[in-house]
Design an enzyme around this catalytic site. Structure first.
Site, PDB file in Angstrom:
ATOM      1  N   GLN A 143      29.088  31.300  52.296  1.00 39.39           N
ATOM      2  CA  GLN A 143      29.336  32.772  52.224  1.00 39.39           C
ATOM      3  C   GLN A 143      30.021  33.565  52.898  1.00 39.39           C
ATOM      4  O   GLN A 143      29.884  33.900  54.028  1.00 39.39           O
ATOM      5  CB  GLN A 143      27.885  33.427  52.327  1.00 39.39           C
ATOM      6  CG  GLN A 143      27.663  34.752  52.152  1.00 39.39           C
ATOM      7  CD  GLN A 143      26.232  35.406  52.092  1.00 39.39           C
ATOM      8  OE1 GLN A 143      25.190  34.444  52.146  1.00 39.39           O
ATOM      9  NE2 GLN A 143      26.144  36.787  51.868  1.00 39.39           N
ATOM     10  N   PHE A 144      31.352  33.656  52.332  1.00 35.02           N
ATOM     11  CA  PHE A 144      32.400  34.242  53.225  1.00 35.02           C
ATOM     12  C   PHE A 144      32.285  35.740  53.476  1.00 35.02           C
ATOM     13  O   PHE A 144      32.698  35.978  54.733  1.00 35.02           O
ATOM     14  CB  PHE A 144      33.806  34.147  52.696  1.00 35.02           C
ATOM     15  CG  PHE A 144      34.095  35.236  51.656  1.00 35.02           C
ATOM     16  CD1 PHE A 144      35.166  36.211  52.042  1.00 35.02           C
ATOM     17  CD2 PHE A 144      33.799  35.280  50.274  1.00 35.02           C
ATOM     18  CE1 PHE A 144      35.456  37.048  51.121  1.00 35.02           C
ATOM     19  CE2 PHE A 144      33.973  36.304  49.451  1.00 35.02           C
ATOM     20  CZ  PHE A 144      35.025  37.131  49.901  1.00 35.02           C
ATOM     21  N   THR A 145      31.461  36.288  52.870  1.00 34.81           N
ATOM     22  CA  THR A 145      31.105  37.705  53.140  1.00 34.81           C
ATOM     23  C   THR A 145      30.529  37.970  54.345  1.00 34.81           C
ATOM     24  O   THR A 145      30.376  39.054  55.105  1.00 34.81           O
ATOM     25  CB  THR A 145      30.260  38.319  51.948  1.00 34.81           C
ATOM     26  OG1 THR A 145      29.029  37.748  51.787  1.00 34.81           O
ATOM     27  CG2 THR A 145      30.905  38.461  50.725  1.00 34.81           C
TER      28      THR A 145
END
Length: 154
Positions: free
Chosen positions: A78-80
């Site tokens: 989850q790059f966020t």
């Protein structure tokens, strides 16, 4: 590296309305890889997740790891989690690792976790995923590790 660890009764990942991974009791870990992460950091976090004592023993104390209870681990990139919002209201993702390198590091991370405890499933890197979970407790732990912290032995 930032990881949100959730103790779950069950969790699953869907892509295009199709279940691609599913676990029962265990850990859902949302994994954010940042541009300064190293293999040493990834290894430290992998070890921490496998050995994190967040499951209750017979006395009701969080004293057992996912290994101790024979649970499962679901790892979802989850790059966020690499977002920063110091200025304004729109998140900046400038601290996220570049996509191809992040994919390599996520794969290394999965391998490192599996080497310690094989009951691991994953989402699909860069896919638009729907994640369902039943949080147990709820228990949610945030793990963060930066290069300046790596000398710490805990």
């Amino acid at each position: 590296m930032r990881v949100v660890v959730q103790r779950v009764k069950k969790s699953k990942v869907k892509v295009n309305d199709e279940v691609v991974s599913e676990i029962g009791k265990g850990i859902l870990a949302l994994v954010g890889i940042e541009k300064w992460d190293t293999e040493e950091i990834v290894g430290w976090v992998a070890n921490k997740i496998v050995n994190l004592r967040i499951f209750e023993d017979t006395e009701g104390k969080m004293n057992l790891s996912v290994k101790d209870i024979g649970g499962e681990i679901l790892l979802v990139s989850q790059f966020t989690l690499a977002a920063y919002i110091k200025k304004g209201n729109r998140p900046s993702f400038s601290e996220a690792m570049e996509e191809e390198l992040a994919r390599e590091y996520f794969d290394k991370f999965v391998s490192m976790v599996k080497n310690q405890y094989p009951s691991v499933k994953t989402g699909i890197f860069k896919a638009h995923m729907e994640i369902e979970l039943v949080n147990d407790g709820p228990v949610t732990i945030i793990i963060e590790r930066y290069p300046r912290d790596i000398s710490l032995n805990n």
